[in-house]
Design a protein around this motif. Sequence first.
Motif, PDB file in Angstrom:
ATOM      1  N   GLU A   1       5.001   2.818  60.254  1.00  0.00           N
ATOM      2  CA  GLU A   1       5.007   4.149  60.864  1.00  0.00           C
ATOM      3  C   GLU A   1       3.585   4.660  61.030  1.00  0.00           C
ATOM      4  N   LYS A   2       3.388   5.420  62.083  1.00  0.00           N
ATOM      5  CA  LYS A   2       2.131   6.139  62.245  1.00  0.00           C
ATOM      6  C   LYS A   2       2.327   7.511  61.632  1.00  0.00           C
ATOM      7  N   GLY A   3       1.335   7.959  60.869  1.00  0.00           N
ATOM      8  CA  GLY A   3       1.434   9.261  60.226  1.00  0.00           C
ATOM      9  C   GLY A   3       0.887  10.370  61.094  1.00  0.00           C
ATOM     10  N   ILE A   4       1.206  11.584  60.726  1.00  0.00           N
ATOM     11  CA  ILE A   4       0.722  12.755  61.453  1.00  0.00           C
ATOM     12  C   ILE A   4      -0.787  12.917  61.274  1.00  0.00           C
ATOM     13  N   GLY A   5      -1.339  12.328  60.237  1.00  0.00           N
ATOM     14  CA  GLY A   5      -2.774  12.434  59.986  1.00  0.00           C
ATOM     15  C   GLY A   5      -3.628  11.781  61.050  1.00  0.00           C
ATOM     16  N   MET A   6      -3.043  10.884  61.851  1.00  0.00           N
ATOM     17  CA  MET A   6      -3.807  10.252  62.927  1.00  0.00           C
ATOM     18  C   MET A   6      -4.172  11.242  64.027  1.00  0.00           C
ATOM     19  N   LEU A   7      -3.509  12.385  64.071  1.00  0.00           N
ATOM     20  CA  LEU A   7      -3.795  13.395  65.094  1.00  0.00           C
ATOM     21  C   LEU A   7      -4.888  14.376  64.681  1.00  0.00           C
ATOM     22  N   ILE A   8      -5.370  14.278  63.467  1.00  0.00           N
ATOM     23  CA  ILE A   8      -6.397  15.208  62.982  1.00  0.00           C
ATOM     24  C   ILE A   8      -7.654  15.181  63.862  1.00  0.00           C
ATOM     25  N   PRO A   9      -8.189  14.003  64.253  1.00  0.00           N
ATOM     26  CA  PRO A   9      -9.362  14.028  65.141  1.00  0.00           C
ATOM     27  C   PRO A   9      -9.083  14.685  66.494  1.00  0.00           C
ATOM     28  N   VAL A  10      -7.862  14.572  67.001  1.00  0.00           N
ATOM     29  CA  VAL A  10      -7.528  15.203  68.282  1.00  0.00           C
ATOM     30  C   VAL A  10      -7.611  16.720  68.151  1.00  0.00           C
ATOM     31  N   PHE A  11      -6.997  17.255  67.091  1.00  0.00           N
ATOM     32  CA  PHE A  11      -7.059  18.704  66.876  1.00  0.00           C
ATOM     33  C   PHE A  11      -8.498  19.164  66.632  1.00  0.00           C
ATOM     34  N   SER A  12      -9.264  18.364  65.906  1.00  0.00           N
ATOM     35  CA  SER A  12     -10.667  18.718  65.657  1.00  0.00           C
ATOM     36  C   SER A  12     -11.456  18.767  66.961  1.00  0.00           C
ATOM     37  N   ILE A  13     -11.233  17.797  67.831  1.00  0.00           N
ATOM     38  CA  ILE A  13     -11.949  17.772  69.107  1.00  0.00           C
ATOM     39  C   ILE A  13     -11.567  18.979  69.955  1.00  0.00           C
ATOM     40  N   VAL A  14     -10.287  19.335  69.965  1.00  0.00           N
ATOM     41  CA  VAL A  14      -9.849  20.497  70.744  1.00  0.00           C
ATOM     42  C   VAL A  14     -10.531  21.764  70.243  1.00  0.00           C
ATOM     43  N   PHE A  15     -10.565  21.959  68.925  1.00  0.00           N
ATOM     44  CA  PHE A  15     -11.206  23.158  68.388  1.00  0.00           C
ATOM     45  C   PHE A  15     -12.719  23.130  68.591  1.00  0.00           C
ATOM     46  N   LEU A  16     -13.342  21.953  68.575  1.00  0.00           N
ATOM     47  CA  LEU A  16     -14.775  21.867  68.853  1.00  0.00           C
ATOM     48  C   LEU A  16     -15.081  22.211  70.303  1.00  0.00           C
ATOM     49  N   VAL A  17     -14.212  21.789  71.218  1.00  0.00           N
ATOM     50  CA  VAL A  17     -14.405  22.142  72.626  1.00  0.00           C
ATOM     51  C   VAL A  17     -14.260  23.653  72.813  1.00  0.00           C
TER      52      VAL A  17
END
Length: 136
Positions: free
Chosen positions: A100-116
């Motif tokens: 299974e892929k965990g939800i933690g793999m999306l952390i960089p995506v959310f970080s990039i969105v907030f950085l933008v």
Amino acid sequence: MIQRIQTFFLVMVALFAGILPFILNLWVDGEGAEFFAKNELWMSIVFYGSAALALISIFMYKNRQNQFVMNRLNMILNLFLLGFFVYRSLSLSGENTISEKGIGMLIPVFSIVFLVLANRAIKKDEDLVKSVDRLR
């Protein structure tokens, strides 16, 4: 000026990168063992580095250009991490056993969105200061 909206965005990045990867699993392998960021040293360092860059960027509010560049470096770091996760997820799906892929793999995506979003707010502040300088 700590009370700006980009401070909120950068605090969110620091929380996402500094706390969540150690609470949420990144993936579950075929044997059912959960994998967190604390399981590998380099991954912990990258997540802590991203959180540290966000916190440092918060306190660079007097120099908006350096704050903007620091956020860009943080985006590159998160893109590197996201690339690793994509590579890892592609190799996980090719296993014989179910993983299974965990939800933690999306952390960089959310970080990039907030950085933008933070960089857009910084750019908006910089444009406002430049327009006020023009009126003087």
